[in-house]
Enzyme design. Structure first.
Site, PDB file in Angstrom:
ATOM      1  N   LYS A  21       3.315  10.009  -0.701  1.00 42.50           N
ATOM      2  CA  LYS A  21       2.567  10.532   0.444  1.00 42.50           C
ATOM      3  C   LYS A  21       3.374  11.495   1.310  1.00 42.50           C
ATOM      4  CE  LYS A  21      -1.175   7.770   1.213  1.00 42.50           C
ATOM      5  NZ  LYS A  21      -2.010   6.751   1.815  1.00 42.50           N
TER       6      LYS A  21
ATOM      7  N   ASP B  47       0.807  -1.228   0.000  1.00 42.53           N
ATOM      8  CA  ASP B  47       0.000   0.000   0.000  1.00 42.53           C
ATOM      9  C   ASP B  47       0.835   1.271   0.000  1.00 42.53           C
ATOM     10  OD1 ASP B  47      -2.194  -1.714   0.152  1.00 42.53           O
ATOM     11  OD2 ASP B  47      -2.105  -1.744   2.330  1.00 42.53           O
TER      12      ASP B  47
ATOM     13  N   ASN C 158      -5.441 -10.376  -3.538  1.00 39.91           N
ATOM     14  CA  ASN C 158      -5.117  -9.809  -2.222  1.00 39.91           C
ATOM     15  C   ASN C 158      -4.598  -8.377  -2.394  1.00 39.91           C
ATOM     16  OD1 ASN C 158      -2.835 -10.803  -3.499  1.00 39.91           O
ATOM     17  ND2 ASN C 158      -1.847 -11.562  -1.664  1.00 39.91           N
ATOM     18  N   ALA C 159      -4.170  -8.038  -3.598  1.00 41.31           N
ATOM     19  CA  ALA C 159      -3.672  -6.689  -3.872  1.00 41.31           C
ATOM     20  C   ALA C 159      -4.839  -5.723  -4.027  1.00 41.31           C
ATOM     21  CB  ALA C 159      -2.836  -6.690  -5.149  1.00 41.31           C
ATOM     22  N   GLY C 160      -4.582  -4.470  -3.698  1.00 41.21           N
ATOM     23  CA  GLY C 160      -5.577  -3.425  -3.922  1.00 41.21           C
ATOM     24  C   GLY C 160      -4.834  -2.185  -4.355  1.00 41.21           C
ATOM     25  N   HIS C 161      -4.869  -1.882  -5.633  1.00 41.34           N
ATOM     26  CA  HIS C 161      -4.107  -0.756  -6.179  1.00 41.34           C
ATOM     27  C   HIS C 161      -5.076   0.356  -6.582  1.00 41.34           C
ATOM     28  CE1 HIS C 161      -0.587  -3.673  -7.264  1.00 41.34           C
ATOM     29  NE2 HIS C 161      -0.869  -3.642  -5.982  1.00 41.34           N
TER      30      HIS C 161
ATOM     31  N   GLY D 258       1.502   2.943  -2.641  1.00 46.71           N
ATOM     32  CA  GLY D 258       1.081   3.802  -3.752  1.00 46.71           C
ATOM     33  C   GLY D 258       1.583   3.273  -5.090  1.00 46.71           C
ATOM     34  N   LYS D 259       1.756   1.953  -5.180  1.00 46.48           N
ATOM     35  CA  LYS D 259       2.253   1.343  -6.423  1.00 46.48           C
ATOM     36  C   LYS D 259       1.315   1.635  -7.588  1.00 46.48           C
ATOM     37  CE  LYS D 259       2.339  -2.676  -4.362  1.00 46.48           C
ATOM     38  NZ  LYS D 259       2.138  -2.255  -2.973  1.00 46.48           N
TER      39      LYS D 259
ATOM     40  N   GLN E  12       1.914  -6.391  -3.360  1.00 43.94           N
ATOM     41  CA  GLN E  12       2.456  -6.547  -2.012  1.00 43.94           C
ATOM     42  C   GLN E  12       3.796  -5.805  -1.908  1.00 43.94           C
ATOM     43  OE1 GLN E  12       1.108  -9.788  -3.486  1.00 43.94           O
ATOM     44  NE2 GLN E  12      -0.725  -8.806  -2.780  1.00 43.94           N
TER      45      GLN E  12
ATOM     46  N   THR F  50       2.977 -12.796   2.724  1.00 44.43           N
ATOM     47  CA  THR F  50       2.094 -13.410   1.743  1.00 44.43           C
ATOM     48  C   THR F  50       2.810 -14.632   1.171  1.00 44.43           C
ATOM     49  OG1 THR F  50       0.607 -12.950  -0.103  1.00 44.43           O
ATOM     50  CG2 THR F  50       2.831 -11.992  -0.248  1.00 44.43           C
TER      51      THR F  50
ATOM     52  N   THR G 178      -7.506  -1.283   1.085  1.00 45.26           N
ATOM     53  CA  THR G 178      -8.296  -1.224  -0.139  1.00 45.26           C
ATOM     54  C   THR G 178      -9.110  -2.507  -0.321  1.00 45.26           C
ATOM     55  OG1 THR G 178      -6.390  -0.065  -1.035  1.00 45.26           O
ATOM     56  CG2 THR G 178      -8.065  -0.694  -2.616  1.00 45.26           C
TER      57      THR G 178
ATOM     58  N   SER H 118       5.844  11.614  -4.971  1.00 43.74           N
ATOM     59  CA  SER H 118       4.401  11.735  -5.154  1.00 43.74           C
ATOM     60  C   SER H 118       3.810  12.602  -4.047  1.00 43.74           C
ATOM     61  CB  SER H 118       3.781  10.340  -5.143  1.00 43.74           C
ATOM     62  OG  SER H 118       2.383  10.428  -5.064  1.00 43.74           O
TER      63      SER H 118
ATOM     64  N   GLY I 273     -10.740  -3.318   3.892  1.00 43.10           N
ATOM     65  CA  GLY I 273     -11.279  -2.194   4.665  1.00 43.10           C
ATOM     66  C   GLY I 273     -10.696  -2.096   6.067  1.00 43.10           C
TER      67      GLY I 273
HETATM   68  P1  GDP Z   1      -0.785   0.127  -3.555  1.00 47.03           P
HETATM   69  O1  GDP Z   1      -1.405  -1.111  -3.052  1.00 47.03           O
HETATM   70  O2  GDP Z   1       0.693   0.189  -3.333  1.00 47.03           O
HETATM   71  O3  GDP Z   1      -1.156   0.432  -4.990  1.00 47.03           O
HETATM   72  O4  GDP Z   1      -1.399   1.320  -2.676  1.00 47.03           O
HETATM   73  P2  GDP Z   1      -2.955   1.526  -2.260  1.00 47.03           P
HETATM   74  O5  GDP Z   1      -3.697   1.987  -3.449  1.00 47.03           O
HETATM   75  O6  GDP Z   1      -3.460   0.334  -1.540  1.00 47.03           O
HETATM   76  O7  GDP Z   1      -2.817   2.659  -1.151  1.00 47.03           O
HETATM   77  C1  GDP Z   1      -2.219   3.884  -1.409  1.00 47.03           C
HETATM   78  C2  GDP Z   1      -3.257   5.004  -1.147  1.00 47.03           C
HETATM   79  O8  GDP Z   1      -2.579   6.246  -1.102  1.00 47.03           O
HETATM   80  C3  GDP Z   1      -4.271   5.132  -2.262  1.00 47.03           C
HETATM   81  O9  GDP Z   1      -5.499   5.530  -1.700  1.00 47.03           O
HETATM   82  C4  GDP Z   1      -3.703   6.216  -3.161  1.00 47.03           C
HETATM   83  O10 GDP Z   1      -4.699   6.918  -3.886  1.00 47.03           O
HETATM   84  C5  GDP Z   1      -3.040   7.101  -2.136  1.00 47.03           C
HETATM   85  N1  GDP Z   1      -1.847   7.827  -2.595  1.00 47.03           N
HETATM   86  C6  GDP Z   1      -0.887   7.430  -3.475  1.00 47.03           C
HETATM   87  N2  GDP Z   1       0.102   8.356  -3.558  1.00 47.03           N
HETATM   88  C7  GDP Z   1      -0.240   9.349  -2.702  1.00 47.03           C
HETATM   89  C8  GDP Z   1       0.389  10.584  -2.310  1.00 47.03           C
HETATM   90  O11 GDP Z   1       1.485  10.948  -2.750  1.00 47.03           O
HETATM   91  N3  GDP Z   1      -0.266  11.361  -1.387  1.00 47.03           N
HETATM   92  C9  GDP Z   1      -1.464  10.989  -0.843  1.00 47.03           C
HETATM   93  N4  GDP Z   1      -2.017  11.788   0.052  1.00 47.03           N
HETATM   94  N5  GDP Z   1      -2.071   9.841  -1.183  1.00 47.03           N
HETATM   95  C10 GDP Z   1      -1.471   9.030  -2.088  1.00 47.03           C
HETATM   96  P1  IMO Z   2      -0.918  -4.325  -2.202  1.00 46.05           P
HETATM   97  O1  IMO Z   2      -0.517  -4.876  -3.548  1.00 46.05           O
HETATM   98  C1  IMO Z   2      -0.893  -4.741   2.154  1.00 46.05           C
HETATM   99  C2  IMO Z   2      -0.973  -8.818   3.792  1.00 46.05           C
HETATM  100  C3  IMO Z   2      -2.231  -9.199   4.549  1.00 46.05           C
HETATM  101  C4  IMO Z   2      -1.642 -10.157   5.582  1.00 46.05           C
HETATM  102  C5  IMO Z   2      -0.571 -10.899   4.775  1.00 46.05           C
HETATM  103  C6  IMO Z   2      -1.010 -12.254   4.225  1.00 46.05           C
HETATM  104  O2  IMO Z   2      -2.229  -3.607  -2.221  1.00 46.05           O
HETATM  105  O3  IMO Z   2       0.200  -3.547  -1.571  1.00 46.05           O
HETATM  106  P2  IMO Z   2      -2.562 -12.981   2.176  1.00 46.05           P
HETATM  107  O4  IMO Z   2      -4.041 -12.740   1.931  1.00 46.05           O
HETATM  108  O5  IMO Z   2      -1.689 -12.427   1.091  1.00 46.05           O
HETATM  109  O6  IMO Z   2      -2.259 -14.413   2.519  1.00 46.05           O
HETATM  110  O7  IMO Z   2      -2.265 -12.130   3.543  1.00 46.05           O
HETATM  111  O8  IMO Z   2      -0.234 -10.032   3.692  1.00 46.05           O
HETATM  112  N1  IMO Z   2      -1.202  -8.321   2.410  1.00 46.05           N
HETATM  113  C7  IMO Z   2      -1.130  -7.018   2.067  1.00 46.05           C
HETATM  114  N2  IMO Z   2      -0.929  -5.911   2.823  1.00 46.05           N
HETATM  115  N3  IMO Z   2      -1.023  -4.618   0.812  1.00 46.05           N
HETATM  116  C8  IMO Z   2      -1.201  -5.715   0.031  1.00 46.05           C
HETATM  117  O9  IMO Z   2      -1.213  -5.659  -1.319  1.00 46.05           O
HETATM  118  C9  IMO Z   2      -1.298  -6.982   0.662  1.00 46.05           C
HETATM  119  N4  IMO Z   2      -1.494  -8.248   0.208  1.00 46.05           N
HETATM  120  C10 IMO Z   2      -1.407  -9.041   1.289  1.00 46.05           C
HETATM  121  O10 IMO Z   2      -2.826  -8.079   5.168  1.00 46.05           O
HETATM  122  O11 IMO Z   2      -0.986  -9.451   6.601  1.00 46.05           O
HETATM  123 MG    MG Z   3      -2.920  -1.742  -1.763  1.00 48.95          MG
END
Ligand code: GDP
Ligand code: IMO
Ligand code: MG
Length: 522
Positions: A422, A13, A38-41, A15-16, A315, A330, A390, A504, A393
């Site tokens: 961030k 998480d 399991n990812a949430g981008h 910000g990939k 991840q 993971t 993501t 960013s 929740g």
């Molecule tokens: P990912 O899993 O690495 O793609 O990251 P997530 O999408 O799960 O979580 C990153 C969160 O931070 C998302 O809600 C993005 O919209 C937000 N985000 C990304 N870059 C920035 C930044 O530079 N500043 C702020 N405030 N939010 C950011």
């Molecule tokens: P992105 O791509 C943050 C964490 C889970 C748990 C552990 C194992 O959005 O960065 P799993 O379901 O993979 O067996 O869970 O890994 N986890 C993540 N944490 N971002 C993710 O993906 C994750 N994918 C898995 O919360 O601790």
């Molecule tokens: Mg994520």
């Protein structure tokens, strides 16, 4: 071929999604190479927000997108996601999306097993309950169904039979006696001083039992290699380092046997009905089939045509099955090297490796987190950064930036430079702390030890930097950054030993500062 591989360099998480979407503009194709839903981008473009779990972030820019063989794919979830983004105006057709034929499928029984195990365990891993671990276990166990199997209904029943031969019965089904925990403990303690190359006898036994009981033999060496890898992926394996710690060994053995001595039957769960599973797979097959392709061949053609490929990690390195905070990780390798294996390209093809790093630290789920703040400052970081998972929740745990961890993940992950995200979340903090080392039993450590017990007992050593009152939110050039923010970025670079390539300053695609184009070789 001038390529870029993006990986998370903390616990996910970072910000990939935002950065991959931004870089996609400069790429010809985007390739996911590990993980699953399991990812949430999250990708924000003006007023539109897209949350992607399985689809490569390239789909937002309409780029050719590949789900590589290293990904585990829940086909129902994939179709749902295609429908969901379709409603938001993104057309995902086989013209832009390819699903590697040899990608492993995540089935409902994997999700159920993931949840059952989490609920039954007193030491929870905090998984996303998407069935990722169990699906990788079946892959390594060589009984998984793969995307290509959906194209071949004639052989599906046989493959399902082999899969369920494991899931519906395990040791009990084989008629084998349960493994005796005490005897195993004794054997391990005997072997501990020698740090033997293989760590338990039950694996070899299980390998041999399975080979004897099945009509479709794999022809293994019966050395227990497959079951040992399964236990590694299942996060219940005993590792070399555990042999140094006899006090925690019984607990670890208990976890291992909780799987081997009971499975669905032991959990009191109903057996999976083979015909119902077959029916639902056959229903879905015609909708998945158009996306199937030989992604390695396409990548080879791209290489020959001099195209730019962007490899999208999910991840992060601290969740890597080898280099992360095991067992709170993971089930895939998340380091840059996995891009080659998980997509089918040369290790030399991964190009510049960009580690995505948040300006502070967060973690979802269980596991050690040395700089975690369980106070008002942690709450403030979480509120300002909107730190909620993501996918599930769940509230993300928050803490100060840990330079020790990121220095280490840059090394183990193979990171050439980072994107610091961030930065804006730190606006307005009077003082900002950065962890530069750990204290443990009177000693100072400049790395994260491999032992989970030690990881949990580390006390961070902080350096305090002055904050800034001005805003960095939405800054698009260095000139717009306050002096103290620049000082912070420079200090981070120094401490982690890697340069900042991108910065960013908000969720929006365009609020990104480029120091250097990662597609241009250095
Ligand atoms: P990912 O899993 O690495 O793609 O990251 P997530 O999408 O799960 O979580 C990153 C969160 O931070 C998302 O809600 C993005 O919209 C937000 N985000 C990304 N870059 C920035 C930044 O530079 N500043 C702020 N405030 N939010 C950011
Ligand atoms: P992105 O791509 C943050 C964490 C889970 C748990 C552990 C194992 O959005 O960065 P799993 O379901 O993979 O067996 O869970 O890994 N986890 C993540 N944490 N971002 C993710 O993906 C994750 N994918 C898995 O919360 O601790
Ligand atoms: Mg994520």
């Amino acid at each position: 071929m001038s390529n870029v591989t993006v990986i998370g360099a903390q616990w996910g998480d970072e910000g990939k999604g935002k950065i991959i979407d931004w870089l996609a503009n400069r790429a010809d194709m985007v390739v996911r190479f590990q993980g699953g839903n399991n990812a949430g981008h999250t990708i924000v473009v003006g007023s539109a927000t897209y949350k992607l779990s399985l689809l490569p972030s390239g789909v937002v820019q309409g780029k050719r997108s590949i789900i590589g063989n290293g990904v585990v794919v829940d086909p129902w979830s994939l179709l749902e996601e295609i429908t969901k983004v379709g409603a938001a105006g993104l057309k995902v057709t086989p013209d832009i999306l390819v699903l590697a034929e040899n990608a492993v499928l995540v089935l409902p029984l994997h999700r159920e097993l993931d949840a059952l195990r989490e609920e039954a365990a007193s030491q929870k891993l905090g998984t996303t309950k998407r069935g990722i671990g169990p699906a990788y276990e079946d892959k390594v166990g060589r009984r998984a169904l793969r995307a290509i199997d959906l194209k071949d209904p004639a052989t599906l029943p046989g493959k399902i039979e082999r899969l369920l031969a494991h899931h519906n019965v395990l040791r009990k089904g084989f008629g084998a006696a349960e493994v005796d925990a005490g005897a195993l403990l004794k054997a391990l303690n005997d072997v501990a001083p020698k740090i033997a190359p293989f760590l338990g006898s039950s694996w070899r036994e299980l390998d041999a039992l399975r080979e004897e009981a099945t009509s479709q033999k794999l022809g293994t060496t019966k050395r227990g290699i497959g079951p040992a890898y399964e236990d590694k992926v299942g996060r219940r394996a005993i590792r070399a380092i555990d042999l140094k710690d006899p006090a925690t060994l019984p607990g670890k053995i208990e976890r291992l046997l909780a799987h081997h001595n009971v499975l669905r039957k032991g959990f009191g769960a109903a057996e999976v009905d083979a015909s119902a599973l077959l029916k639902s797979l056959n229903e879905i097959a015609p909708r998945i089939a158009p996306f199937l392709g030989s992604s390695w061949r396409e990548l080879d053609a791209a290489r020959k045509a001099g195209k730019r490929v962007l490899f999208e990690g999910a991840q992060a390195v601290l969740l890597d099955i080898d280099h992360g905070t095991y067992p709170f990780v993971t089930s895939s390798n998340t380091v840059a090297g996995q891009a080659a294996a998980g997509a089918g390209v040369s290790p030399r093809a991964i190009g510049t490796v960009l580690g995505i790093v948040k300006s502070y630290t967060t973690r979802v789920g269980e596991g050690p987190f040395p700089t975690e703040l369980k106070d008002a400052t942690g709450e403030k970081l979480g509120e300002r950064g909107h730190e909620f998972g993501t996918v599930t929740g769940r509230k993300r745990r928050c803490g100060w930036f840990d330079a020790v961890l990121v220095r280490q993940t840059c090394i183990t992950g193979g990171v050439d430079g980072i994107t610091l995200t961030k930065l804006d979340v730190l606006d307005g903090f009077e003082q900002i702390k950065v962890c530069t080392g750990y204290k443990l039993d009177g000693q100072v450590l400049d790395y994260l030890p491999a032992d989970a017990n030690l990881q949990a007992r580390l006390t961070p050593i902080y350096e305090t930097l002055e904050g800034w009152k001005e805003t960095t939110q939405g800054a698009r050039s260095w000139a717009q950054l306050p002096a103290n923010a620049i000082k912070y970025v420079r200090r981070v670079e120094e401490l982690i030993g890697a340069p900042v390539i991108l910065l960013s300053t908000s969720p929006d695609r365009d609020d990104t500062i480029m120091v250097q184009d990662p597609f241009v070789s250095r």
